[in-house]
Write a protein that holds these residues in place. Sequence first.
Motif, short mmCIF file in Angstrom:
data_model
loop_
_atom_site.label_atom_id
_atom_site.label_comp_id
_atom_site.label_asym_id
_atom_site.label_seq_id
_atom_site.Cartn_x
_atom_site.Cartn_y
_atom_site.Cartn_z
N HIS A 40 90.73 -40.50 1.53
CA HIS A 40 89.91 -39.34 1.20
C HIS A 40 90.73 -38.06 1.33
O HIS A 40 90.76 -37.24 0.42
CB HIS A 40 88.68 -39.26 2.11
CG HIS A 40 87.99 -37.94 1.99
ND1 HIS A 40 87.13 -37.64 0.95
CD2 HIS A 40 88.09 -36.80 2.73
CE1 HIS A 40 86.72 -36.40 1.07
NE2 HIS A 40 87.28 -35.87 2.13
N CYS A 44 91.31 -35.14 -1.51
CA CYS A 44 90.21 -34.16 -1.42
C CYS A 44 90.76 -32.74 -1.40
O CYS A 44 91.56 -32.39 -0.55
CB CYS A 44 89.39 -34.42 -0.16
SG CYS A 44 88.12 -33.18 0.11
N THR A 46 89.20 -30.02 -0.63
CA THR A 46 88.77 -29.31 0.58
C THR A 46 89.67 -29.66 1.76
O THR A 46 90.07 -28.78 2.53
CB THR A 46 87.31 -29.66 0.92
OG1 THR A 46 86.49 -29.34 -0.20
CG2 THR A 46 86.83 -28.89 2.14
N CYS A 47 90.01 -30.93 1.89
CA CYS A 47 90.86 -31.36 3.01
C CYS A 47 92.26 -30.77 2.91
O CYS A 47 92.92 -30.56 3.93
CB CYS A 47 90.95 -32.88 3.05
SG CYS A 47 89.45 -33.69 3.63
N CYS A 60 85.89 -29.92 5.76
CA CYS A 60 85.34 -30.98 4.92
C CYS A 60 84.38 -31.86 5.71
O CYS A 60 84.79 -32.50 6.68
CB CYS A 60 86.46 -31.82 4.32
SG CYS A 60 85.84 -33.13 3.25
N ALA A 63 85.30 -35.68 5.41
CA ALA A 63 86.40 -36.08 6.29
C ALA A 63 85.91 -36.21 7.73
O ALA A 63 86.29 -37.15 8.45
CB ALA A 63 87.53 -35.06 6.21
ZN LIG Z 1 87.71 -33.90 2.25
#
Ligand SMILES: [Zn+2]
Length: 86
Positions: A40, A44, A46-47, A60, A63
């Motif tokens: 992920h 991702c 956002t991560c 996130c 996460a």
């Molecule tokens: Zn994420």
Amino acid sequence: MASRTEWQFQDRGSGPAYKQLVVVHDDDPENAAYRRLMDHCAACRTCLTVNDAGEATNTCTTAEQRYQEYRQARRGTAAALPHAPA
Ligand SMILES: [Zn+2]
């Protein structure tokens, strides 16, 4: 059973995580949960977002959820070990 070694981040309980070389069994619940978390985070947006200082913003929720699942899986594995502290 497929197994290999890889570097993983290990949780200290407090403070920053550290990396440790571990043997990975793909059908182990703990490693499966860790793999879901890493897969992920690698994909991702956002991560991968960082602030002006280059630090991860850690905003996130997916996460966080997968990390908690990973921690839960680790506790389950530890409880199953004969030498685990009571
Ligand atoms: Zn994420």
